[in-house]
Design a protein around this motif. Structure first.
Motif, PDB file in Angstrom:
ATOM      1  N   CYS A 104       0.850  -1.199   0.000  1.00  0.00           N
ATOM      2  CA  CYS A 104       0.000   0.000   0.000  1.00  0.00           C
ATOM      3  C   CYS A 104       0.882   1.244   0.000  1.00  0.00           C
ATOM      4  O   CYS A 104       1.828   1.339   0.773  1.00  0.00           O
ATOM      5  CB  CYS A 104      -0.919   0.010   1.225  1.00  0.00           C
ATOM      6  SG  CYS A 104      -1.663   1.627   1.512  1.00  0.00           S
ATOM      7  N   GLY A 106       0.078   4.120   0.998  1.00  0.00           N
ATOM      8  CA  GLY A 106      -0.187   4.990   2.148  1.00  0.00           C
ATOM      9  C   GLY A 106       0.536   4.549   3.401  1.00  0.00           C
ATOM     10  O   GLY A 106       1.156   5.357   4.079  1.00  0.00           O
ATOM     11  N   CYS A 143      -4.403   0.446   0.380  1.00  0.00           N
ATOM     12  CA  CYS A 143      -5.253  -0.468   1.142  1.00  0.00           C
ATOM     13  C   CYS A 143      -6.564   0.243   1.468  1.00  0.00           C
ATOM     14  O   CYS A 143      -6.671   1.468   1.331  1.00  0.00           O
ATOM     15  CB  CYS A 143      -4.550  -0.904   2.424  1.00  0.00           C
ATOM     16  SG  CYS A 143      -4.437   0.385   3.662  1.00  0.00           S
ATOM     17  N   CYS A 146      -6.362   3.090   4.206  1.00  0.00           N
ATOM     18  CA  CYS A 146      -5.763   4.349   3.742  1.00  0.00           C
ATOM     19  C   CYS A 146      -6.695   5.046   2.743  1.00  0.00           C
ATOM     20  O   CYS A 146      -6.832   6.268   2.768  1.00  0.00           O
ATOM     21  CB  CYS A 146      -4.395   4.092   3.104  1.00  0.00           C
ATOM     22  SG  CYS A 146      -3.155   3.607   4.316  1.00  0.00           S
TER      23      CYS A 146
END
Ligand SMILES: [Zn+2]
Length: 467
Positions: A104, A106, A143, A146
């Motif tokens: 991810c 983030g 994800c 996030c």
């Protein structure tokens, strides 16, 4: 493992996580946020985003999102509300706890569930333009946790000049205070049925809005003002036609100084200094607007402020502490010396020595019953000229029978005119201005009484000389 943590590193995710905490009254810490908390936030924020003004503004943050599509809006607010809720709950169902690693963008600690584009993450590329993305994928992997946080980040954005300001900082407290300022305003307007959009301090220059927020953050800090806070502020628009981004950096030493400047004993002086920095852009360049005391507040809110800009660009603002034409200072030596030490990292011994020499020159001028030397010092155009004037003062002081010398040779070399790598850049102007500050502070009333002050109106040089 929790769903979120403080300062996961991605500015939009951190802003979103902070918005979640503040929306919930600031009670949970990021690592305490539960799925139930997220459900509560989604239930409350979706209807807010569906309000007309919010939708209009979201177009510049999440273009082409459900909230901006004409066909969906036409079906009515209730239907729009349900559609957005179902989108966000779809993300919510996939939210998992943080792991150790993941792809991810983030958090880097969960696997990417969605490929997000410009519509979902500001300043990301558009879907089909694969060259905007690593690995030529259509979007960037985030994800669910996030992705959801980013949708909530605008609650902590500040509107300014048609763009949005987002804060990222090394301090979670700083992001919290910033976000609290925004969310308290959104909630308070909402309680009065005023759905006028995200927080707007009515400052059309991003730099001025940034300093407005710093003032609010310092108010929140109250007595607990510790820790070094640095701020990175992104001023952006994610409009479909053109995406824009400006980045402002506020170093910890400036934040620390502003903590002092906003204290009750200095606030009035700091206000005067800031006011003297406003300039209006005209065909002839920047024009001082502070001479007209009748200017309405809106004029200032639209004007450039050189005090703020210089602080952000690491340029000196010492010139704004002095009103050279009126031969007076806009603050006392204490605030000026705090600025010199905190922001310009000047050693205290140097500041003290210059103050002491300034005192002695003031005494000498007063004793001579003439402002000739002061005039010469004000008009000095070179290091050589400045040195000569100090030599005259030394001679005069001997004639006046002064018991001690103006300064020793060591003081001269170490504190007044310290060596510089570049001989052309000996900071003589800086020393001269510091001396002038002290002389004006000591002698302004005397100068006035003896008719040596011709002007009373404000006038400040636009910038300090580099040398
Ligand atoms: Zn993530």
């Amino acid at each position: 493992m929790p769903i979120y943590e403080k300062l996961m590193g991605n500015p939009f995710v951190d802003a979103g996580v902070c918005a979640i905490c503040e929306w919930l009254g600031g009670h949970p810490q990021p690592n305490e946020i539960t799925v139930e908390d997220l459900q509560e936030v989604v239930q409350q924020v979706v209807p807010l985003y569906c309000e007309s003004e919010y939708r209009t503004q979201i177009r510049f943050i999440f273009p082409n999102s459900t909230l901006t599509q004409h066909s969906k809006i036409q079906k009515g607010i209730q239907s729009l509300n349900e559609e957005l809720k179902s989108e966000w709950f779809h993300q919510l169902c996939k939210v998992t706890d943080l792991g150790d690693t993941g792809d991810c963008m983030g958090c880097g600690r969960r696997s990417a569930d969605f490929h997000l584009k410009k519509t979902e993450v500001p300043l990301t590329g558009s879907g089909s333009l694969r060259n905007f993305f690593p690995l030529f994928a259509e979007g960037v992997g985030y994800c669910a946790a996030c992705a959801l946080a980013i949708q909530l980040a605008p609650l902590g954005f500040v509107r300014s000049g048609g763009k949005f300001l987002a804060l990222h900082s090394n301090s979670w407290k700083a992001i919290s205070y910033w976000t609290r300022t925004c969310i308290e305003d959104v909630i308070s307007r909402g309680s009065r049925n005023e759905f006028t959009g995200f927080f707007d301090p009515k400052e059309s220059k991003a730099q001025n809005a940034l300093f407005y927020m710093v003032r609010k953050m310092i108010e929140y800090e109250k007595a607990r003002s510790d820790g070094n806070i640095t701020m990175q502020v992104y001023s952006f628009s994610n409009d479909n036609r053109k995406a824009e981004l400006d980045l402002y950096h506020l170093p910890a030493r400036v934040f620390n100084f502003l903590r002092y400047a906003h204290r009750a004993q200095y606030a009035k002086n700091w206000y005067l200094i800031v006011r003297s920095g406003y300039r209006r852009q005209t065909k002839k360049g920047f024009q001082n607007i502070d001479s007209d005391k009748t200017n309405p507040t809106e004029i200032y809110q639209k004007s450039t402020n050189l005090v703020y800009n210089n602080l952000l660009e690491d340029k000196s603002i010492r010139g704004f502490f002095i009103d050279k034409l009126a031969r007076k200072t806009r603050s006392n030596w204490e605030l000026f010396s705090l600025y010199l030490q905190e922001v310009r990292t000047m050693e205290q011994t140097r500041v003290e020595k210059i103050k002491q020499v300034g005192n002695l020159i003031s005494e000498c001028i007063q004793e001579s019953k003439d402002d000739k030397r002061l005039k010469q010092l004000e008009r000095a155009k070179s290091y050589g000229e400045c040195r000569n004037i100090l030599r005259y003062v030394i001679r005069e002081r001997i004639q006046q029978g002064a018991p001690e010398p103006l300064f020793s040779i060591d003081d001269y070399m170490e504190y007044l005119f310290p060596a510089s790598d570049n001989l052309n850049l000996t900071p003589w102007r800086e020393t001269r201005d510091l001396l002038l500050f002290r002389i004006y502070e000591q002698l302004h009333s005397w100068l006035q009484e003896h008719g040596y002050v011709e002007y009373e109106e404000e006038n400040t040089s636009d910038a300090d000389d580099a040398s």
